[in-house]
Design a protein around this motif. Structure first.
Motif: not given
Length: 195
Positions: A147-172
């Motif tokens: 167990s690791v405490k939630a950090s800002d890195k986790d939030k950043g990865i969450g944004i990358l995983n849920t928003i940036i990755s699907p947005m980049l897919n059609p662009l790529i």
């Protein structure tokens, strides 16, 4: 997609028979069954935990690692289950993708024309970029023991995983189109397209 690329590049004459609608339906059904059984397993496992105290999650969405932090009972078995199923659910596809692309790369290197090699590597490069982003964020999010405490890195990865990755897919994938490349070049250079 890796299997599709493998058939299209390494077995082009048998593509239509090997990638029939029946095969496509089976691939979709197996993917859905694996995802459903994974989700069901984690749902049942998390229902055995006791929750007391604060119910505020320090994240943008509710996910297993964040729920583990709210539990007042031991989450060691749940974390091991998350790690084990993560290895299985991510490891098997990665092995298949790597194996497929080894065969694809060998076949592409046998192509004599530079234009043919460029086109094949362009198609594969787009897919590998999307796969790399998807699996990279997944490994960081779910493949950590303890167990690791939630950090800002986790939030950043969450944004990358849920928003940036699907947005980049059609662009790529669209950047492989010469018309899109030309339009992007004109926009970046400050020149407007003439109608």
């Amino acid at each position: 997609m890796a299997y599709d690329r493998f058939l299209a590049i390494c077995r082009p004459l048998t593509y239509s028979t090997r990638m029939s609608q029946t095969v496509q339906r089976i691939l979709v059904a197996v993917s859905w069954a694996c995802a459903f059984s994974n989700a069901l397993t984690h749902t049942v496992a998390i229902s055995t935990l006791n929750f007391c105290g604060p119910n505020v999650i320090n994240h943008f969405y509710c996910d297993l690692p964040q729920l583990f932090q709210l539990s007042c009972s031991s989450t060691q078995l749940n974390e091991l289950l998350l790690f084990g199923l993560g290895v299985l659910m991510a490891g098997a596809p990665v092995i298949l993708i790597v194996t497929s692309y080894i065969h694809v790369a060998a076949a592409v290197l046998r192509i004599h024309s530079a234009e043919g090699r460029k086109k094949a590597f362009s198609t594969c490069g787009s897919h590998l970029t999307v796969v790399g982003i998807f699996y990279g964020t997944g490994v960081f999010s779910y493949m950590r023991l303890g167990s690791v405490k939630a950090s800002d890195k986790d939030k950043g990865i969450g944004i990358l995983n849920t928003i940036i990755s699907p947005m980049l897919n059609p662009l790529i994938y669209s950047l492989r189109n010469p018309d899109v490349q030309g339009a992007l070049r004109r926009v970046l250079m400050g020149k407007q397209a003439f109608a």
